[in-house]
Write an enzyme that holds these catalytic residues in place. Sequence first.
Site, short mmCIF file in Angstrom:
data_model
loop_
_atom_site.label_atom_id
_atom_site.label_comp_id
_atom_site.label_asym_id
_atom_site.label_seq_id
_atom_site.Cartn_x
_atom_site.Cartn_y
_atom_site.Cartn_z
N LYS A 166 0.84 -1.15 0.02
CA LYS A 166 0.16 -0.17 -0.22
C LYS A 166 0.79 1.27 0.21
O LYS A 166 1.85 1.56 0.87
CB LYS A 166 -0.82 0.07 1.09
N GLN A 204 -11.11 8.84 10.46
CA GLN A 204 -10.66 7.89 11.36
C GLN A 204 -11.57 7.76 12.74
O GLN A 204 -12.01 6.84 13.47
CB GLN A 204 -9.33 7.80 11.54
N GLY A 230 -3.57 7.95 15.78
CA GLY A 230 -2.65 8.93 14.85
C GLY A 230 -1.34 9.14 14.92
O GLY A 230 -0.67 9.56 14.12
N LYS A 286 5.84 11.92 15.65
CA LYS A 286 4.46 12.30 16.24
C LYS A 286 4.29 11.68 17.31
O LYS A 286 4.78 10.65 17.93
CB LYS A 286 3.37 11.55 15.15
#
Length: 323
Positions: free
Chosen positions: A72, A143, A226, A232
């Site tokens: 992907k 989401q 997330g 992050k």
Amino acid sequence: MPADAQLLLLDRDFVEPALQGDQVLAAVREAFVLHSQRAGRVFPVVRETLHTRGVFGIKSGDVASQDLLGFKAAGFWPNNRAKGGEPHQATIALFDPYTGRPLCIMDGNAITTARTGAAGALGLQQLARPDSTRICVFGTGVQATVQLKYALSMLPRRCTVRYVSISGEPEPRFEMAFRDHCAISVAHDRNEAVADSDVVITATPGGGALFDAAAVQPGTHLTCVGTDTAGKRELPQGVLQRARIFVDDQEQARTIGECQWAPELPCTEIGGLLAGTAPFERSASDITVFDMTGLALQDLTVARLLYEHALAKGTGTQVAWPW
């Protein structure tokens, strides 16, 4: 070499209606179990920030026993919002492992949304207290919506939901999607909302800690969606140290997930719980975290489902792809 070979294309209009909740759950469960048994391989993840402010990634893998091979290509482009588009973009490709020939290219946006929602639901089912009725959701996007949808379907009792929006103001469209299924309202104090919740779902771009560590109470389950890139985070410092941590993949979680901020802490792969090889008994006071970074195998098992469905029904678009 065959000159009449075909490549199957499955666009959004085929993929979205073909994604049935129970089938997606089963496919994602299979992916986790395959991974726990190392019967399916996950190749190293590519995740890079672009000069356009986009983030581009590739997740790939295979299942030799099923002749399943693919990848992907996906990422996050925040500027798409200003154009009226979805920031998350994904495309999935399946290949013949014997020849390398592409078999199918399909829209991956809906697949990513559905498989991530299903993964969160399986984690919730395994880890959250069965008597959970109070949910706090950070985010109101695609989401956050699918995570809450699956959570409400998994928890046996009617729930009360408080959500934290970017603006801090109510999001009528988000509320409308759930008013028939729960009591839902915007949270004006995020720490208070977390402290008063049994389940906390974080589904944001991962720009920083979303609440204070002290707000997380004993017995809380956190589904963290997330954080999927180095740098992050959504959880504040100190939460992981108090929690029993579960991940989809240990190495991936410690590289690009919440666990990157505490890589020395022990964690358990969710596939072991689903396969029955990693025993887990939750006490009422346990804090549990499911650090979700997303497995290529999840994408591939769901994509295989859609590919086989399209072949059986004779749907999709076949294009000449001689080799």
